[in-house]
Scaffold this motif. Structure first.
Motif, short mmCIF file in Angstrom:
data_model
loop_
_atom_site.label_atom_id
_atom_site.label_comp_id
_atom_site.label_asym_id
_atom_site.label_seq_id
_atom_site.Cartn_x
_atom_site.Cartn_y
_atom_site.Cartn_z
N ALA A 573 -13.14 -38.53 -64.01
CA ALA A 573 -14.24 -38.55 -64.86
C ALA A 573 -15.51 -38.43 -64.61
O ALA A 573 -16.96 -38.58 -65.37
CB ALA A 573 -14.08 -39.22 -66.03
N ILE A 578 -18.10 -37.99 -68.30
CA ILE A 578 -17.71 -38.07 -69.29
C ILE A 578 -16.32 -39.39 -69.15
O ILE A 578 -15.97 -39.90 -67.96
CB ILE A 578 -16.22 -36.49 -69.73
CG1 ILE A 578 -16.69 -35.47 -69.73
CG2 ILE A 578 -15.33 -37.01 -71.36
CD1 ILE A 578 -15.54 -34.13 -69.39
N ALA A 579 -16.67 -39.82 -70.82
CA ALA A 579 -15.91 -41.44 -70.35
C ALA A 579 -14.28 -41.16 -69.43
O ALA A 579 -14.25 -40.30 -70.17
CB ALA A 579 -16.08 -41.72 -71.97
N GLU A 582 -11.42 -40.74 -73.15
CA GLU A 582 -11.93 -39.33 -73.29
C GLU A 582 -11.18 -38.40 -72.64
O GLU A 582 -10.83 -37.54 -73.27
CB GLU A 582 -13.50 -39.12 -73.84
CG GLU A 582 -13.22 -37.68 -74.51
CD GLU A 582 -12.89 -38.00 -75.99
OE1 GLU A 582 -12.28 -36.74 -76.22
OE2 GLU A 582 -12.09 -39.22 -76.23
N ARG A 584 -8.34 -38.62 -70.93
CA ARG A 584 -7.42 -38.67 -70.50
C ARG A 584 -6.63 -38.49 -71.91
O ARG A 584 -5.80 -37.67 -72.38
CB ARG A 584 -6.43 -40.10 -70.78
CG ARG A 584 -7.04 -41.14 -69.12
CD ARG A 584 -7.31 -42.28 -68.85
NE ARG A 584 -6.47 -42.73 -67.51
CZ ARG A 584 -7.74 -42.82 -67.48
NH1 ARG A 584 -9.19 -42.90 -67.51
NH2 ARG A 584 -8.05 -43.45 -65.55
N ARG A 585 -7.89 -38.80 -73.20
CA ARG A 585 -7.31 -38.31 -74.54
C ARG A 585 -7.25 -36.60 -74.63
O ARG A 585 -6.15 -35.88 -75.26
CB ARG A 585 -8.56 -38.47 -75.48
CG ARG A 585 -8.03 -40.31 -76.44
CD ARG A 585 -8.57 -40.38 -77.45
NE ARG A 585 -8.78 -41.46 -77.82
CZ ARG A 585 -10.34 -42.40 -77.12
NH1 ARG A 585 -10.85 -42.23 -76.59
NH2 ARG A 585 -10.02 -43.55 -77.38
N ARG A 586 -8.21 -36.60 -73.78
CA ARG A 586 -7.91 -34.83 -73.72
C ARG A 586 -7.04 -33.91 -73.04
O ARG A 586 -6.57 -32.19 -73.19
CB ARG A 586 -9.49 -34.09 -73.19
CG ARG A 586 -10.36 -34.09 -74.39
CD ARG A 586 -11.81 -34.03 -73.71
NE ARG A 586 -13.27 -34.79 -74.07
CZ ARG A 586 -14.30 -34.01 -73.41
NH1 ARG A 586 -14.70 -33.18 -73.15
NH2 ARG A 586 -14.93 -34.95 -74.55
N ASP A 614 -1.92 -42.15 -78.27
CA ASP A 614 -2.96 -42.26 -79.44
C ASP A 614 -3.44 -43.53 -79.91
O ASP A 614 -4.67 -44.47 -79.37
CB ASP A 614 -3.00 -41.30 -80.11
CG ASP A 614 -2.37 -41.63 -81.67
OD1 ASP A 614 -1.20 -41.85 -81.19
OD2 ASP A 614 -2.14 -40.31 -81.94
N ASP A 618 -6.73 -46.37 -78.50
CA ASP A 618 -7.51 -46.89 -78.94
C ASP A 618 -7.58 -48.81 -78.99
O ASP A 618 -8.79 -48.67 -79.33
CB ASP A 618 -7.04 -46.63 -81.14
CG ASP A 618 -7.25 -44.58 -80.71
OD1 ASP A 618 -8.44 -44.59 -79.70
OD2 ASP A 618 -6.89 -43.96 -82.01
N GLU A 621 -9.14 -49.47 -76.00
CA GLU A 621 -10.53 -49.53 -75.94
C GLU A 621 -11.30 -50.17 -76.97
O GLU A 621 -12.39 -50.94 -76.71
CB GLU A 621 -10.80 -47.99 -76.47
CG GLU A 621 -12.54 -47.52 -76.07
CD GLU A 621 -12.65 -46.07 -76.84
OE1 GLU A 621 -13.52 -45.76 -75.80
OE2 GLU A 621 -11.56 -45.48 -77.22
#
Length: 919
Positions: A573, A578-579, A582, A584-586, A614, A618, A621
């Motif tokens: 990252a 990239i955060a 984020e 990981r989300r991708r 997911d 959220d 974070e």
């Protein structure tokens, strides 16, 4: 001498050098526990003339004319002391082995002392809870609802818990507004006992010291066993002279390799006994680690057994040894099990390799070369002790029919029974194995470490025999977590999509291969399958060394590999800008996606029974953002740097290759519901959950349900309580049995001619095979401050969000997560079983091994995703070992964010952090 114990005068004679703890237990005050015998853990705390003392280091001869109060003297189940009531109401225990000492210490705290609990309770360790519930108990916070139900472990008192008290509000656990994806949602969770923080049925027995553990029963007529261990890490036993030892008065037998069946087995227990190498004998003529059994003395008492042990004379031929796993697999290394073959599940004995895995999907070499960004590194994890406060122990005897009976501290009574039958040449109906309440497990009691010797001694002498390990034994001859070196390389496109992943893993299994294969395969499964990556390569090997054996440990290898993969994801990252969350989300697998490691064609029984990753990302974070905005207690000054970090983990809700549970649920003539299960209770909370399941299905109060458990005489079979299966395998079998009983009750009651007729006794059975398997998710976040001058890491905020499906018991699940996080913080920052490089264990007491105290652990914020699992019982998923896995990586990521320094070796001690910053 005369002393007063709990208001009763006692005439006693103290033996030379005897401590107060053993004196009290000799007089059947079993509420006084043994955790360390060195004054480090506080499990044995009693009041002497009103002052708390560790009775394991208090000389018994000083007790003349003094008054002793144990936890049982503070109050009983009908008239408990306020502190006992507070611990029950707050759920201030899990296994409960530390609780008697914790309650005694708390009972005399002043308000001023309660204001500084880290100092007031520094002498009392808890391995299970993470201390938040204990702090709540001290402060009088009620978190659980009382229950009148009871749980019975064979050999334990069958009395019920204390009478119900008025229900009070449950302490809030952060809610979430998330909902499960429509495609995965099962029917809405039912109302009733499900979702209620019902208290453990044994709560009042635990807090008053009345709940019996393995050796909490009279020793009259019992022989005791002491083990002679090898002083060498690798040697051949040429001769054993037991003449002098056997002549000592009180010695009944001395066992050597000549008395041991020539049957190879593994101490590690699984549903399929062929999962591990057959490489172990009860007593062998080749010793492969320092402390391995050479002889066992059976005598009238422990002192005599130990004296006789020291009189056994052994002649050795010292053999070459190897202690570094890299050297162990190199050409020319000493061979540790040269005669083992693939038929014994040892792939390459000629280079000390038990199992290898080399597999690739796609072309990782090309993918890494073409990637926009790449990172690589090697992460090392250390030996960690389970540090369960109840040490390994067993007692055996022959019953009236001549059947061998073993009462033991185990997570797997049925698997112990079956392996004893295999080794000793007995039939299943000739052996009974059961547990009382078990004082902690964490995977360490998924082994045969005492039961085989006890069984052999009982059969040899025909007398009851007991073997209790010391704390030093646990550190030196019991199993530890597998130390691993894990190298990770990642590649990604400019938008952050993973294009390549390679993982190389080297695992040190020590002198024997128990759990070696399973830990390797499991460690590389969910830790990699949680991410989508078209090119993945795995190269892994597990090797023998002459170090003490490794074994099962909470997370079963995932924690070691997740530490590496999740640290590498943060490095990637940074490279991409990239955060980390984020990124990981991708790349995480989504609902309904196939979970793949290196073989897209492999048929897996893993399913998304629900999906909450997911939500977990959220929730964590958002919590960290709130904490950063609030900023309470943040140390300031130029020497302090601040940062935050996150990591995730996925875990299957059941072990692979099947996990079986048979149960029965009965309505008795008095209307009581009796649940029979094979699962052991060691703080995992399955007893409470099984009550709630039965009550939910049958529509009765939880107080009407009682549980009989963890006894091979109770139900036909149960694989055991490991892999977080107590709720989702045995629990599902309970649900099936309860549903069948409900139908039987409806039919039977419809035939009753009138309401005046007595109830008929009805019983229904249910079984579950542990398939298919769902997956659960955990996301851990930390905010930390790091002192650049000293290397101190101060945790400012700890957050874990969990996808556990329907939350059966919020307070209990919260405690499981807090305890897992607390144990993982210990492994990340403090704990290490250290060796000297020649196989000698240097860490031999708790004071040399930093189990986190209450001062070391933050209060972890716990959040639950809102999901309903279509596979698990009544929508639930497992969550006992999972919370451990993402913690070390999240903490390393937070330290890196604060300092710009990447820690790659555990534990991340103050010294290591300081040295890394100084480079």
């Amino acid at each position: 001498m005369k002393l007063e114990v709990n208001g009763v005068m006692l005439d006693a004679q103290a033996a030379p050098g005897q401590c107060l703890r053993t004196l009290l237990r000799e007089h059947e005050h079993f509420e006084v526990k043994k955790g360390c015998d060195s004054g480090d853990c506080g499990a044995c705390t009693v009041l002497v003339d009103g002052a708390p003392v560790h009775s394991c280091i208090y000389p018994a001869h000083r007790m003349d004319g003094k008054t002793v109060t144990t936890v049982a003297g503070l109050g009983d189940e009908e008239h408990p002391h306020p502190v006992q009531s507070a611990f029950a109401a707050a759920g201030g225990f899990q296994c409960g082995f530390c609780t008697p000492g914790m309650v005694v210490t708390t009972s005399v705290l002043t308000d001023e002392q309660k204001a500084d609990l880290p100092h007031a309770l520094k002498g009392n360790l808890c391995r299970c809870t993470g201390y938040r519930a204990i702090e709540d108990a001290v402060n009088g916070v009620r978190n659980v609802e009382p229950t009148c139900g009871s749980a019975t472990t064979a050999g334990a008192d069958a009395s019920t818990s204390a009478p119900a008290t008025p229900t009070v509000p449950i302490a809030p656990i952060a809610p979430t507004a998330h909902t499960a994806p429509a495609a995965l949602a099962a029917p809405a969770a039912p109302t009733g006992p499900m979702g209620t923080s019902v208290g453990a049925p044994a709560a009042m027995r635990v807090v008053t010291g009345r709940e019996p553990y393995t050796l909490d029963l009279t020793t009259t007529g019992v022989l005791h066993l002491a083990v002679l261990g090898s002083p060498y890490a690798h040697a051949r036993v040429l001769s054993v002279d037991t003449t002098v030892a056997q002549a000592l008065p009180g010695v009944r037998a001395v066992l050597t390799a000549a008395d041991s069946p020539d049957v190879l087995f593994s101490t590690g227990r699984h549903e399929n006994r062929l999962d591990d190498p057959d490489d172990t004998r009860i007593i062998d003529t080749i010793v492969r680690f320092q402390g391995q059994r050479v002889a066992a003395v059976i005598a009238d008492d422990v002192a005599t057994a130990q004296r006789a042990r020291d009189l056994v004379r052994v002649e050795y031929e010292v053999l070459p040894a190897v202690f570094d796993p890299e050297e162990a697999r190199a050409p020319g290394a000493p061979l540790i099990h040269p005669d083992r073959t693939p038929a014994d599940r040892v792939d390459e004995a000629h280079r000390n390799v038990i199992v290898t895995l080399h597999d690739e999907m796609g072309d990782t070499t090309t993918a890494l070369a073409d990637a926009h960004a790449t990172v690589s590194g090697t992460w090392r994890s250390q030996r960690v002790s389970h540090a369960a406060l109840e040490t390994h122990a067993a007692r055996g005897w022959l019953d009236a029919t001549g059947r061998l009976v073993i009462r033991t501290s185990t997570q797997v009574p049925y698997l112990v029974r079956d392996e004893l039958c295999h080794v000793l040449g007995l039939e299943q109906d000739q052996v009974r194995v059961f547990t009382a309440r078990v004082g902690g497990g964490f995977g360490g009691k998924q082994e045969i470490l005492t039961e085989d010797l006890v069984a052999l001694a009982v059969l040899r002498t025909g007398r009851p025999v007991q073997y209790e390990m010391t704390r030093e034994d646990v550190f030196t001859i019991a199993t530890v977590r597998h130390p691993m070196a894990v190298t990770v390389r990642l590649g990604a496109d400019a938008d952050g999509t993973l294009t390549a992943m390679t993982v190389e893993m080297l695992s040190d299994t020590g002198a024997y291969g128990n759990h070696s294969r399973g830990v390797m395969f499991h460690s590389l499964n969910e830790s990699l399958a949680v991410y989508r990556c078209p090119a993945t390569r795995v190269d892994a090997e597990v090797v023998y060394t002459n170090n003490p054996p490794s074994g099962a440990f909470r997370g079963y290898g995932l924690g070691q590999v997740v530490f590496a993969v999740e640290s590498a994801m943060d490095e990637l990252a940074r490279e991409l800008g990239i955060a980390p969350v984020e990124l990981r989300r991708r790349n995480v697998v989504g609902p309904g996606e196939v979970m793949v490691v290196t073989d897209p064609d492999e048929v897996s029984d893993l399913r998304h029974g629900s999906y909450g990753l997911d939500q977990c990302l959220d929730l964590t974070e958002a919590a960290l953002a709130r904490g950063a905005a609030d900023g309470p207690g943040v140390p300031s000054g130029p020497q302090w740097s601040h940062g935050s970090g996150t990591a995730l983990a996925m875990i299957a809700t059941m072990p692979p290759r099947g996990h079986f549970a048979d149960t029965s649920v009965a309505r008795l003539a008095d209307g009581t519901i009796e649940v029979c299960v094979g699962t052991a209770e060691f703080g995992n909370g399955t007893t409470t959950v099984h009550q709630q399941f039965a009550a939910q299905v049958l529509g009765v109060p939880v107080s009407q349900v009682r549980v009989r458990q963890s006894d091979t005489d109770v139900v036909r079979y149960d694989t055991g309580a490991f892999g977080s299966t107590g709720s989702v395998v045995a629990g599902k079998a309970v649900v099936l049995a309860a549903e069948r009983l409900k139908a039987m009750i409806t039919e039977a009651d419809a035939r009753r001619p009138g309401t005046g007729e007595p109830l008929t006794e009805l019983v229904a059975h249910g079984s579950h095979d542990g398939t298919p398997r769902s997956v659960a998710y955990n996301v851990q976040g930390f905010r930390v401050a790091v002192n650049r001058d000293t290397g101190e890491v101060r945790i400012l905020q700890s957050v874990q969000s969990a996808d556990a499906g329907v939350v059966i018991n919020p307070e209990q699940l919260r405690g499981q997560i807090e305890g897992g996080v607390g144990q993982a913080i210990g492994a990340a920052l403090y704990e290490e079983v250290r060796l000297d490089g020649a196989g000698h264990v240097l860490t031999r007491t708790f004071r040399e091994y930093h189990v986190p105290q209450i001062a070391d652990l933050p209060r972890t914020e716990v959040y639950f995703a809102d999901t309903v699992d279509s596979i698990g019982p009544l929508g639930a998923k497992s969550m006992s070992e999972a919370p451990f896995n993402p913690v070390a990586a999240a903490l390393a990521n937070a330290i890196d964010d604060a300092t710009g320094v990447r820690l790659t070796e555990l534990p991340m001690s103050r010294e290591r952090v300081w040295r890394a910053m100084a480079r």
